[in-house]
Design an enzyme around this catalytic site. Sequence first.
Site, short mmCIF file in Angstrom:
data_model
loop_
_atom_site.label_atom_id
_atom_site.label_comp_id
_atom_site.label_asym_id
_atom_site.label_seq_id
_atom_site.Cartn_x
_atom_site.Cartn_y
_atom_site.Cartn_z
N ARG A 162 -5.88 -0.63 -3.26
CA ARG A 162 -4.94 0.39 -2.78
C ARG A 162 -3.53 0.27 -3.33
NH1 ARG A 162 -5.62 -3.69 0.49
NH2 ARG A 162 -3.93 -4.58 1.72
N LYS A 199 4.91 -9.72 -6.22
CA LYS A 199 4.81 -8.26 -6.27
C LYS A 199 6.07 -7.65 -6.90
CE LYS A 199 1.49 -7.58 -2.57
NZ LYS A 199 1.18 -6.97 -1.27
N ASP A 243 10.50 -7.39 -1.12
CA ASP A 243 9.15 -7.93 -0.92
C ASP A 243 9.20 -9.42 -1.21
OD1 ASP A 243 6.17 -6.26 -0.95
OD2 ASP A 243 6.18 -8.44 -1.16
N CYS A 296 -4.39 -4.24 8.51
CA CYS A 296 -5.35 -3.84 7.47
C CYS A 296 -6.28 -4.99 7.14
CB CYS A 296 -4.61 -3.42 6.20
SG CYS A 296 -3.76 -1.85 6.35
N CYS A 350 3.32 -0.74 33.52
CA CYS A 350 4.28 0.02 32.72
C CYS A 350 3.46 1.04 31.93
CB CYS A 350 5.10 -0.89 31.80
SG CYS A 350 4.13 -1.76 30.56
N ASP A 407 3.99 -3.15 7.17
CA ASP A 407 2.66 -3.13 7.77
C ASP A 407 2.64 -3.89 9.09
OD1 ASP A 407 3.02 -5.68 6.92
OD2 ASP A 407 1.20 -5.82 5.73
N ASN A 453 -5.53 -6.83 -2.64
CA ASN A 453 -4.53 -5.75 -2.60
C ASN A 453 -4.91 -4.60 -3.54
OD1 ASN A 453 -1.86 -8.23 -2.77
ND2 ASN A 453 -2.87 -7.41 -0.95
N LEU A 454 -5.72 -4.91 -4.56
CA LEU A 454 -5.81 -3.99 -5.70
C LEU A 454 -6.56 -2.69 -5.39
CD1 LEU A 454 -6.41 -6.55 -8.60
CD2 LEU A 454 -4.26 -5.65 -7.72
N GLY A 487 0.80 -1.23 0.00
CA GLY A 487 0.00 0.00 0.00
C GLY A 487 0.83 1.27 0.00
#
Length: 394
Positions: free
Chosen positions: A89, A102, A78, A204, A352, A146, A86-87, A57
């Site tokens: 974005r 990719k 990658d 995502c 914490c 990501d 995926n397409l 992305g």
Amino acid sequence: MSATLDPTTATSEGDTLPELTRDELVRYSRHVLLPEVGVEGQRRLKAARVLLVGAGGLGSPAALYLAAAGVGTLGIVDFDRVDITNLHRQLLHGTSDVGRTKLASAVDRLREVNPHVTVEPHDIRLSSANALELIRQYDLVVDGTDNFQTRYLVNDACVLTGRPNVYGSIFRFDGQVSVFCTAEGPCYRCIYREPPPPGMVPSCAEGGVLGILPGIVGILQATEAIKLILGIGEPLIGRLNLIDALGARQRTVKIKRDPSCPACGTRELQALVDYDAFCGIGAAPSEAPILEITPTELAAKLARRDDFVLLDVRDPHEYAIASIPGARLVPLGTFGDAISSLDRATDIVIHCRSGARSAKAVRQLQAAGFTRVWNVVGGILRWADDVDPSVAKY
Ligand SMILES: [Zn+2]
């Protein structure tokens, strides 16, 4: 010359920069017309070597625009294949690329965008074993990862190699951009000392994302990369750009280097670590569950003056920003030494910032044979939300 790029990477001297061919001069003429770019700036872009971590992305728009702008060498790491989901974005890839790697899809598309650019595909999963060697070959990194493991890995590798890290991240309708790991500014760890507990932040794939958002963020990352290469404008060094797509708002907050940051402050981090373990992923399931207590329950326990010990395993500078009354500071780094001073018969509650470090401390006590140990879920951040809003969130 940008002060933030390594002067040894051949972008420092005008006469060592590659010449532009006639075709390139024509192609980039609208760049060259800008006094801030000119022929020399365009030659700098041609000389530059940028590593894109991820061709998804964020990497898609960054790669398309950096290639079009004439960045001479684009490395792309990658190991994924194009999926139909995926397409919406990842515009580097098309419908006919589904099922291809990719990298193969990116190489084809970028050659079509600009044949003058050399694309160096790296068909690997970036890891502690290969990140330093790979990143050293480039002038700067555009982080399009990501997940938290790779984000910390990229950050640390950039600190160790002295390469700027152009960071971007997205979540549903919100994005963030900054430039980390420069000589002057903070790194990702200065701002996010610890990863969120595994599973707390949906990916995502789990939480969804507005398809346009990575486009906006990736293009801002490409803009920062080009500014760094050209040495123009005000890069997002020491500033975090926050993008709210739904509200159509952008604001920039100042961020500072943390002198106690183990990566760029104290520099105690001298090598890459196991980032899956650091992020609590793939850890062997422990036999004993971690007992949990909410900040509200803790407040009630304190009000009743129950007999227990409250430990804070953050660092002293964090304690100075915000603390829970009655908590004893035992930073996680020295926690092992403090175990002998603790009483097994007394209940122990540990907190914490967000609950991740304290969970590690609970595990250490469990390993040492303690059974009555509780982790404060959400840490002092949730304490500020649920119990005491006057406590500073950081
Ligand atoms: Zn740092």
